[in-house]
Write a protein that holds these residues in place. Structure first.
Motif, PDB file in Angstrom:
ATOM      1  N   UNK A  93      35.123  43.567  35.170  1.00 27.69           N
ATOM      2  CA  UNK A  93      35.086  43.985  36.525  1.00 27.69           C
ATOM      3  C   UNK A  93      34.286  43.281  37.587  1.00 27.69           C
ATOM      4  N   UNK A  94      33.188  42.822  37.227  1.00 21.68           N
ATOM      5  CA  UNK A  94      32.272  42.145  38.082  1.00 21.68           C
ATOM      6  C   UNK A  94      32.743  41.010  38.298  1.00 21.68           C
ATOM      7  N   UNK A  95      33.598  40.307  37.496  1.00 21.72           N
ATOM      8  CA  UNK A  95      33.998  38.756  37.793  1.00 21.72           C
ATOM      9  C   UNK A  95      35.184  38.981  38.460  1.00 21.72           C
ATOM     10  N   UNK A  96      36.040  39.936  38.353  1.00 21.94           N
ATOM     11  CA  UNK A  96      37.207  40.157  39.165  1.00 21.94           C
ATOM     12  C   UNK A  96      37.037  40.449  40.754  1.00 21.94           C
ATOM     13  N   UNK A  97      35.844  41.313  40.747  1.00 24.73           N
ATOM     14  CA  UNK A  97      35.590  41.650  42.154  1.00 24.73           C
ATOM     15  C   UNK A  97      34.960  40.310  42.828  1.00 24.73           C
ATOM     16  N   UNK A  98      34.547  39.555  42.306  1.00 21.65           N
ATOM     17  CA  UNK A  98      33.767  38.153  42.700  1.00 21.65           C
ATOM     18  C   UNK A  98      35.060  37.493  43.295  1.00 21.65           C
ATOM     19  N   UNK A 132      46.824  37.863  32.167  1.00 30.09           N
ATOM     20  CA  UNK A 132      46.421  37.336  33.562  1.00 30.09           C
ATOM     21  C   UNK A 132      45.246  36.555  33.651  1.00 30.09           C
ATOM     22  N   UNK A 133      44.057  36.926  32.972  1.00 31.23           N
ATOM     23  CA  UNK A 133      42.952  36.187  32.855  1.00 31.23           C
ATOM     24  C   UNK A 133      42.296  36.183  31.670  1.00 31.23           C
ATOM     25  N   UNK A 190      29.662  34.791  29.801  1.00 29.27           N
ATOM     26  CA  UNK A 190      28.906  36.097  30.378  1.00 29.27           C
ATOM     27  C   UNK A 190      28.756  36.008  31.610  1.00 29.27           C
ATOM     28  N   UNK A 191      28.437  34.797  32.261  1.00 28.51           N
ATOM     29  CA  UNK A 191      28.412  34.570  33.759  1.00 28.51           C
ATOM     30  C   UNK A 191      29.451  35.209  34.345  1.00 28.51           C
ATOM     31  N   UNK A 192      28.942  35.596  35.843  1.00 26.55           N
ATOM     32  CA  UNK A 192      30.132  36.417  36.618  1.00 26.55           C
ATOM     33  C   UNK A 192      31.120  35.440  37.312  1.00 26.55           C
ATOM     34  N   UNK A 193      31.131  34.051  36.959  1.00 30.43           N
ATOM     35  CA  UNK A 193      32.109  33.184  37.410  1.00 30.43           C
ATOM     36  C   UNK A 193      32.813  32.602  36.455  1.00 30.43           C
ATOM     37  N   UNK A 194      32.476  33.185  35.043  1.00 36.35           N
ATOM     38  CA  UNK A 194      33.317  33.019  33.940  1.00 36.35           C
ATOM     39  C   UNK A 194      34.697  33.489  33.524  1.00 36.35           C
ATOM     40  N   UNK A 195      35.551  33.377  34.707  1.00 35.22           N
ATOM     41  CA  UNK A 195      36.866  34.156  34.534  1.00 35.22           C
ATOM     42  C   UNK A 195      37.696  33.043  35.348  1.00 35.22           C
ATOM     43  N   UNK A 196      38.763  32.773  34.210  1.00 32.34           N
ATOM     44  CA  UNK A 196      39.954  31.944  34.513  1.00 32.34           C
ATOM     45  C   UNK A 196      41.093  32.393  34.419  1.00 32.34           C
ATOM     46  N   UNK A 246      49.585  46.725  33.280  1.00 34.06           N
ATOM     47  CA  UNK A 246      50.229  45.662  33.821  1.00 34.06           C
ATOM     48  C   UNK A 246      49.766  44.410  33.639  1.00 34.06           C
ATOM     49  N   UNK A 247      48.939  44.307  32.678  1.00 37.51           N
ATOM     50  CA  UNK A 247      48.346  42.904  32.526  1.00 37.51           C
ATOM     51  C   UNK A 247      47.295  43.026  31.489  1.00 37.51           C
ATOM     52  N   UNK A 248      46.917  41.790  30.758  1.00 36.58           N
ATOM     53  CA  UNK A 248      45.997  41.562  29.843  1.00 36.58           C
ATOM     54  C   UNK A 248      44.811  40.564  30.135  1.00 36.58           C
ATOM     55  N   UNK A 249      43.604  41.002  29.832  1.00 33.24           N
ATOM     56  CA  UNK A 249      42.485  40.003  29.903  1.00 33.24           C
ATOM     57  C   UNK A 249      41.931  39.716  28.557  1.00 33.24           C
TER      58      UNK A 249
END
Ligand SMILES: Nc1nc2c(ncn2[C@@H]2O[C@H](COP(=O)(O)OP(=O)(O)OP(=O)(O)O)[C@@H](O)[C@H]2O)c(=O)[nH]1
Ligand SMILES: Nc1nc2c(ncn2[C@@H]2O[C@H](COP(=O)(O)OP(=O)(O)OP(=O)(O)O)[C@@H](O)[C@H]2O)c(=O)[nH]1
Ligand SMILES: [Mg+2]
Ligand SMILES: [Mg+2]
Lengths: 300, 306
Positions: free
Chosen positions: B117-122, B270-271, B276-282, B242-245
């Motif tokens: 949630x945090x990563x996505x918000x970012x 989707x992702x 664990x860091x908040x920018x670690x979503x691809x 609607x999608x999977x992370x």
């Protein structure tokens, strides 16, 4: 769910109606064992072994085949260098360090174990050595309140080794019976974080000889083959003395622990069967194997 | 240079050198090896079965080319099929439809919903959106605190939820607040729950009927084993996700759950969470995961170039 029921039912009918052991029976057994996350290698080994016995005419009754497989699995699960029960030191506090990958249930399991010790009349000190994850300390504090025990903590981002060291200091001074140290979840492949874990362990040993006495690795029953890698690398880093298997209240069977117990000779101490404080059981190999075969469910 | 599966397949095809076609028999033998590799990677038993049937069909009668060995050729077919199954639509979060955009995070306990949630918000904030984080987990100790801490770190507002409110009420209230304050993207972080927990699954359905949701994301741990199909199927049945992370992908898991989940839900991955860091979503790359499931790295790039 559909899948689960059909498997359970199939297993029941699988043996009951049959008069002889044939290829179909082996195929279905293969599906059951693999679907329980036992892994392809262990499954093949178990079944090849059984096939050989059938060929030698040493095995002909389907019921007997099931018993033989269960026995074999039991021997994997019981293969352990460690005593099945927790071993306390002769004097001083009994220090338990809890480790594992992210989100498996370390903090929750600590909350549940604390209640067990409290019920046995022991004084427990909880240690918030997860100074990393957001609100990890707040989470442990709530478990502390639920159990009415003290939680040692510092500010977020503090050195976890320092937290652990100070906690042991306090536990020795105040003569606590049990100290349980919560550590941050970390993937076993992260070398620097595994080093941090070694340091936490080392530092406690410096303050109190022999500490930590128990290093409990928490595994999530929904995990597949990766659990073997987790167990190996955590064991290499800090030396695991016991396992806790969580989330067995779902439909996952956690079969991979059979491989882990066997390869690393580590006993399973507890299973987690829910999110509440009482949802912890001592490990019972027969119940576990029966559930794995879909014969019975765990006692909730 | 070649690792396990390639070696094994080369072994199978050693006898074949010189002949022109892949025969049914050596396809069958090589499919045994592929099957092993997929099961070792935690792809679900039934999913593997269907996959092998499909790929065998494609492989039989295929001409052996000069540029690729038969083993490499089989791998290419297997890999291409995996990519196709994993891929499909690569659409991200839909931001252009009805406003505000509303995203509900769902999944088993500990899968990574709150962190994601945090990563996505970012990511959304960086795209110029005004995200609002809504803690709707009233059960897990300190779940609300956890999201609040993440919001503070990201400088993104978090709804002041309390544990004495029902999750559906929290979500409704958050919608009102968002309207007043001009937040255009709401992310509802729900409690982890088991797919077999009908009461808690019902709670999600209740939120779904109270709020017009743009996205329902199913957050799954990439280390999940055979049970991934059971869980994903039930979440999709109940909620029409609607999608999977897929989370925790930076480790050494082979990630077969990706294929299992995609197969039973048909919903796009989707992702991918890689830390664990908040920018670690691809964003998700089907080809990378396909190689990983097969247990092979750069070998495939070589094959693809051939
Ligand atoms: N269903 C079920 N959920 C569990 C069980 N044990 C823990 N959980 C849940 O799993 C989630 C993660 O538990 P935690 O105790 O926070 O896990 P952790 O290993 O401490 O997590 P990190 O510290 O973030 O690595 C929470 O939602 C728990 O309530 C169990 O036996 N069954
Ligand atoms: N290594 C790694 N850890 C992750 C990733 N995503 C989340 N985590 C960690 O996994 C653990 C659980 O994450 P949460 O976000 O609390 O999971 P959750 O699904 O909200 O858990 P519950 O609310 O208890 O059901 C935490 O320790 C996170 O830091 C990831 O991509 N990689
Ligand atoms: Mg924790
Ligand atoms: Mg959460």
């Amino acid at each position: 769910s559909k899948t689960k029921e059909s498997l359970v039912h199939r297993m029941d009918t699988l043996f009951l109606g049959r008069k002889e052991i044939d290829a179909d029976l082996f195929d279905e057994l293969e599906e059951i064992l693999i679907t329980a996350d036992l892994g392809i290698n262990t499954t093949m080994e178990l079944l090849d072994d059984a096939r050989r016995n059938v060929k030698r005419n040493a095995l002909s009754d389907p019921q007997e085949l099931k018993i033989v497989l269960k026995e074999k699995l039991r021997s994997f699960l019981m293969e352990s260098d460690q005593p099945a029960e927790l071993v306390r030191p002769e004097s001083g506090p009994f220090v338990i360090m809890v480790v594992g990958v992210n989100g498996v249930g370390k903090t929750t399991t600590i909350g549940k174990i604390t209640k067990k010790f409290k019920q046995a009349g022991q004084s427990v000190l909880l240690v918030a050595a997860d100074t990393f994850r957001a609100a990890a300390v707040a989470q442990l504090k709530i478990w502390g309140e639920r159990n009415d025990v003290t939680v040692v903590h510092q500010q977020e981002g503090a050195d976890p080794s320092a937290v652990a060291f100070d906690a042991i200091d306090l536990a020795v001074a105040k003569e606590y019976d049990v100290v349980i140290v919560d550590t941050a979840g970390r993937l076993h492949t992260q070398v620097n974080l595994m080093e941090e874990l070694k340091k936490i362990k080392r530092v406690m040993g410096k303050r109190l000889e022999g500490a930590p006495h128990e290093i409990l690795l928490v595994l999530d029953a929904t995990t597949g083959q990766n659990a073997v890698s987790q167990a190996k690398l955590f064991n290499d880093a800090v030396g695991i003395t016991g396992l806790a298997l969580t989330k067995l209240d779902g439909t996952a069977k956690g079969g991979i622990v059979a491989c882990i117990c066997r390869e690393l000779s580590i006993p399973i101490r507890f299973i987690g069967i829910g999110e509440q404080i009482d949802d912890l059981r001592d490990f019972n190999p027969d119940d576990f194997i029966n559930a794995l075969f879909g014969d019975e469910t765990h006692n909730h | 240079m070649f690792d396990n599966l390639t070696d094994r397949l080369e072994g199978v095809f050693k006898k074949l050198r010189g002949t022109g076609k892949l025969t049914e028999e050596n396809i069958k033998e090589s499919m045994q090896e592929v099957r092993m590799a997929l099961l070792e990677a935690d792809v679900n038993f039934q999913v593997v079965k269907d996959f092998i049937a499909k790929v065998s069909e494609k492989a039989v009668g295929l001409e052996v080319t000069k540029t690729l060995s038969p083993g490499q050729q089989v791998i290419k077919i297997v890999h291409d099929e995996l990519v196709e199954l994993l891929g499909g639509t690569t659409e991200q979060i839909r931001l252009d439809g009805r406003q505000p955009v509303t995203i509900m995070m769902t999944g088993l306990q500990g899968s990574g919903k709150t962190t994601t949630s945090g990563k996505l918000a970012k990511i959304l904030k960086e795209k110029g959106r005004k995200p609002y984080l809504v803690p709707a987990d009233i059960y897990r100790p300190a779940a609300i605190d956890q999201l609040q801490v993440l919001g503070e770190r990201l400088d993104i507002p978090v709804h002041p939820s309390t544990t004495d409110m029902k999750p559906v009420e929290i979500c409704r209230q958050a919608m009102t607040v968002a309207g007043q304050k001009g937040y255009d993207t709401l992310i509802f972080d729900t409690a982890g729950r088991l797919h077999v927990d009908e009461a808690l699954m019902g709670e999600l359905k209740e939120i779904q009927s109270a709020i017009q949701l743009s996205e329902i994301l199913f957050v799954a741990d990439s280390m999940t084993g055979q049970d991934a199909v059971t869980v994903a199927e039930k979440f999709n049945q109940d909620l029409e996700i609607s999608g999977v992370v897929l989370t925790k992908m930076e480790g050494d898991a082979r990630g077969g759950a990706a294929l299992s989940i995609k197969s039973v839900t048909g919903k796009p991955i989707k992702f991918v969470g890689i830390g664990e860091a908040l920018d670690a979503l691809e964003v998700f790359h089907p080809d990378r995961i396909a190689s990983r499931i097969l247990g092979m790295g750069d070998v495939l790039t070589l094959i693809e170039k051939a």
